[in-house]
Design an enzyme around this catalytic site. Structure first.
Site, mmCIF file in Angstrom:
data_model
loop_
_atom_site.group_PDB
_atom_site.id
_atom_site.type_symbol
_atom_site.label_atom_id
_atom_site.label_comp_id
_atom_site.label_asym_id
_atom_site.label_seq_id
_atom_site.Cartn_x
_atom_site.Cartn_y
_atom_site.Cartn_z
ATOM 1 N N GLY A 268 46.329 22.720 80.331
ATOM 2 C CA GLY A 268 46.731 23.114 78.982
ATOM 3 C C GLY A 268 47.767 24.222 79.036
ATOM 4 C CG HIS A 269 48.994 28.660 80.027
ATOM 5 N ND1 HIS A 269 50.201 28.724 80.694
ATOM 6 C CD2 HIS A 269 48.955 29.761 79.228
ATOM 7 C CE1 HIS A 269 50.850 29.812 80.316
ATOM 8 N NE2 HIS A 269 50.128 30.449 79.427
ATOM 9 C CD GLU B 201 50.220 33.994 72.304
ATOM 10 O OE1 GLU B 201 49.961 33.190 73.207
ATOM 11 O OE2 GLU B 201 49.944 35.203 72.370
ATOM 12 C CD GLU C 18 53.238 36.109 75.449
ATOM 13 O OE1 GLU C 18 53.048 35.168 74.656
ATOM 14 O OE2 GLU C 18 52.578 36.271 76.489
ATOM 15 C CB CYS D 51 54.590 36.331 79.189
ATOM 16 S SG CYS D 51 53.450 37.475 79.983
ATOM 17 C CB CYS E 99 49.701 37.330 80.219
ATOM 18 S SG CYS E 99 50.064 37.475 78.459
#
Lengths: 629, 629
Positions: A180-181, A309, A325, A327, A393
């Site tokens: 999923g990520h 996000e 973000e 990241c 993160c």
């Protein structure tokens, strides 16, 4: 190993020594403040102790599904830092964590704290939401970084066993699945490069190609858990969150969760570079064009929306409500870095530079101990960096990027040496069969003069390719003091000649203050300009102004001057001039008034500071885009 | 009954007959399309059948905690409609629903479908989240409306029994409590007025005064459920969502969920008006000033943020991401209506008018069958009205407001007759002991000429007070054709004289096209203007333009002309002129460019339409605030 599609190869960290007035102090802060600070917080929040697998049901503070990734990113940062600067204490900490990880590894190779102690019966049952493969990817990246930095195989061997385990579980004829990520795809490509084990590349390929296929794995997986498939509730568009709405080769628009998207595309670019897979590269190109030309903040931030996000529509780039973000900007640097190795196109490096000097660097405070998760382009004064986050993160992601900056500066190919970034440094590489040393001197980004001295055992013919940034409209190149005529191809000025030891190349880029406009489809920036100089995007911060900064307009014609201000924000170029502040009177009892009744605006001094430096002084409002007057 | 604080009293619905070119067709659509449409959807979604209490565990579609409120608001709308226009079929439907409600009432008076059939053991255990008192409030409002409209006591008796039950449960010496979603306070004040039963007013007072006291009831209630108090997780600010961060008398800033806030303040204003409670009225005044001068969209929308459907900071009024829930604008009308009865200040009525003609009316489509929940001031073209919502508060809220429009037009006091809104109508009232009939003729809001004819049995001395809207900068008043000198006090022009039957008053308000600016603290509107004319706020809609509407700038000096366009959107005044569209060329390969390189903008014809009419034609982008050029 094959390099089917890459036109060049980045230099390894060990090949580059940074000695830069701008970056060196920031890398030192990263090493001496951020990395220890993050370590302390990993410890304080229980992330490190969790590796002892001592948590039992009923205990407080259960290890969270993404904790392993935070620890892994810190290890990766620590490894890069050790490569550049030996540090016995740091090495001891890192080795201790690596030892805990090795001990936490299960007999079958599985390595995830949460699914070992908290929900051991749920291993691999929810790839969509539970970050298992994501954590695995970060562990693998850490293992590769640690091996490359120290030569030690401790963590590398651990993560190879884990990758072998994952490879035994997923793939054709085994279980179906993908994360999923996204993250493991690019990590497996790195692991392949360092181990030469093709299974790892094939596993990355499997995860990439399985993504978005029908019947949809996330549906099957949900049904196996006894849940309704998500898209029955939210419609097919929800699949865009995970970039699983289409097979990746059919995707053309960057969508969904921005960090996930950037990591996926980076993995795709890695795979295409290794395999020479043209249709996959074509998809990377389409996605690159879409993000670079439709969904990129002027700061290099990406991911406009707080909701999910995620990326917004094309040209949806709101300022105060920007998510951007940290990241995601880092992920964009990864994607850009891969794209220009393959494309040899300076436009990709331009985007990387834009992100690095603005939307990435804004993520960290001057003291290296506070971080932005979200990087808006305007603020009412209520947005501030924080020491850490529950979802942590960004801090270790910044730390690992900064610690590995050296790899982003140069590349080498069979017959060319590329300079992508202007960072004072010494580099060595093999080009045209010869060892070439390059010493770069510059005060970039504060001015545009660069000198490069070539070191050679004996003369050699190769091309020196200097990136001419997209922001640069006037430059000259000289070799040994003599102006050279150069051709610029796809953003690189090329000097091809027989180089001798001691040859000196100078690049002089004019770096005027500019007013920049956004594409007219970016509704929120209509009638506004941003101030830039070189790669740096500027902002107005309230503490430099009496009038509310978000009400100050910038006349098209007033002169803006740049000066290096030693005492401001650790030393930076500020831009000063005159703006217009609205007449403050007449508003008593009114929220709206006839425009014709407004008093004439008043000239007001303005001082713009680099965007990345905001929120390091007195808390207050900030804005990047100023109304034109 | 005491009228300690109110300076005037609104006319009842039966006293006003609307015969207006602008409103009459909309009220007819409400009666013939919206009210039947909403009834059909209440039926289709199971809300009406749920009243039979036949749902059993295991059945599909359990009655939701807020369903009763949707049904109640529809009943209220139907009642007002019946008062203005008898309709046997509608009356039969209403009576059937009322009969079901009476049968659904429990022996102790309790009346809530969800907590009777779905969670009978959870009655009154979560006032914070579960909308029980909110539903009760809407039932009470419906009971009062139905009695006033039809003279029938059926629903009124049911809701009195329910109110008696609630009064037996909550209050000093009984259970502590107050609703998470305010509404019952204003409903109990209405019930008090129609029944003269002071207990109802005291119960409203209890709910209002208990709110925000420490120890905090929501904490105690959560602990009783075995849950952690919310604010231990989210910090004290989360209490602002429910307006429970402070005792209401100490509040000065409108915060939290906008609809809840508006209903609370309306109830506070009701209570202050009935009791003459000066400190409570002072709180209402502070809250009113805050919303009117700091947190109000030019459209009358309130509640800037999607997150929590809530108010933002002072001056936080983003356009595309505006929430501005239809129900919140309706709640603002309620609050405004109460404030100007008490304050006799036209500025309050200005806000009511602003909301009615813009941010409320935008909530419903021309055909009366589609609704906005959210009313942004700019759109990329992806925001459209829908037939209904899972959370269906807005459609019946619009229906009840439109059906009761007559009560907002006039007020009467002992010696004055007030005209607040310019709506062609006939009204009767008792003023100075005499029956006065007033006939109003006007084409408002399309032009500013109004004629009022006074009807009297015999001459009488009283004041006629005509509201001079805040938007109006030039007007004349004449009596029987002769120009009259009038003084304007707090927004009302007063004619005090002995009136004779047939006296005619004319008010001529100049209604030029205006460019309006927002307070410079409203960052998103800096350098922009909105086009208005009279009470109507205009917007550009894409289907009238070739250039992207959100890129069109409006030069300060170009002429804008108004004309009535019979064929556009059912007939409305459109405003036409010339704007500037950015040169479209030069953007290939660029998202950002030097502003100096942009080509000269090109003149482009613009046509602005009333904001409330947007999204009734071809789907496309829309914007209210245009960059100045």
């Amino acid at each position: 190993m094959a390099l089917a599609n890459r036109k060049m190869q980045p230099l390894a960290l060990a090949q580059v020594r940074i000695a830069d007035g701008f970056w060196r102090p920031r890398l030192d802060v990263n090493r001496t403040a951020s990395i220890p600070h993050i370590y302390a917080l990993l410890k304080k929040t229980g992330r490190l102790d969790a590796l002892r697998l001592a948590w039992k049901p009923g205990d407080e503070n259960p290890p969270h599904i993404f904790w392993d990734s935070d620890t892994a990113k810190w290890l990766e940062a620590a490894s890069y830092s050790l490569a550049a600067c030996p540090d016995a204490a740091l090495e001891k900490h890192a080795d201790a964590v690596i030892d805990l990880l090795a001990k936490a590894q299960q007999p079958d190779g599985y390595l995830n704290v949460h699914f070992t102690v908290v929900e051991p019966d749920r291993r691999w049952t929810n790839l969509r939401d539970w970050h298992e493969l994501y954590c695995a990817g970060h562990l693998i990246e850490a293992g590769v970084a640690h091996f490359e930095a120290t030569g030690k195989r401790t963590l590398l061997d651990t993560v190879c066993r884990y990758a072998d385990h994952i490879d035994s579980v997923f793939g054709p004829g085994k279980r179906t699945g993908y994360p999923g990520h996204e993250e493991i795809e690019l990590a497996l490509a790195k692991l392949y490069r360092v181990t030469d084990e093709e299974r790892y590349l094939r596993l990355a390929e499997y995860f990439i190609d399985e993504r978005g296929r029908r019947p949809h794995f996330f549906d099957e997986e949900a049904e196996a858990r006894g849940e309704q498939p998500l898209r029955h509730r939210q419609g097919d568009r929800s699949l865009e969150y995970w970039q699983t709405h289409l097979p990746v080769r059919e995707q053309s628009e960057v969508v969904g969760h921005a960090v996930r998207a950037m990591y996926l595309y980076s993995g795709m670019a890695d795979l295409a570079a290794e395999t020479g897979d043209e249709p996959l590269l074509a998809a990377c190109r389409r996605l690159w064009q879409n993000v670079a030309l439709r969904k990129l903040y002027i700061t290099g931030g990406v991911g406009a929306r707080h909701g999910g996000e995620s990326f917004g529509r094309n040209h949806e780039l709101p300022n105060e409500s920007a998510y951007a973000e940290t990241c995601a900007a880092i992920g964009l640097v990864f994607f850009a870095h891969r794209m220009f190795q393959t494309e040899a196109d300076g436009a990709c490096a331009d985007v990387m530079e834009r992100a690095l000097y603005n939307g990435v660097l804004s993520g960290i405070s001057l003291d290296g101990r506070k971080f932005f998760y979200v990087n808006p382009l305007a603020s009412a004064g209520d947005h501030h960096r924080r020491p850490f986050f529950g979802c942590a993160c960004c801090p270790p992601n910044l730390a690992r990027l900064l610690a590995s900056l050296g790899t982003y500066v140069y590349s080498a190919s069979d017959d060319a040496f590329y300079v992508h970034l202007y960072v004072a440094s010494q580099a060595t590489a093999e080009v045209a069969g010869r060892k070439v040393a390059v010493t770069q001197e510059t005060d970039y980004p504060w001015n545009g003069d660069v000198a490069l001295v070539i070191g050679l055992d004996r003369s050699a013919k190769f091309s020196l390719r200097l990136r001419v940034p997209g922001w640069c409209r006037k430059f000259t190149v000289a070799v040994n003091g003599k102006r050279a005529a150069v051709r610029v191809t796809k953003g690189y000025a090329t000097l091809r000649r027989v180089w001798k030891d001691g040859d000196t190349v100078t690049l002089a880029m004019a770096m005027p203050v500019e007013r920049v406009a956004a594409h007219p489809a970016v509704a929120e920036d209509m009638g506004r300009v941003a101030i830039t100089r070189g790669p740096i995007v500027y902002c107005l911060e309230q503490c430099d102004h009496r009038a509310p900064v978000r009400s100050i307009a910038l006349p098209d014609m007033t002169r803006l001057t740049a000066r290096f201000a030693r005492r401001i924000l650790g030393g930076c170029v500020v831009i000063e001039g005159s703006g217009l502040a609205p007449a403050p009177s007449g508003w008593k009892g009114n929220l709206y008034r006839r425009a014709a009744d407004l008093g004439a605006p008043r000239p007001t001094k303005i001082r713009a500071i680099p965007y990345f430096l905001w929120d390091n002084r007195k808390a207050g409002a900030m804005t990047v885009w100023l109304p034109r007057a």
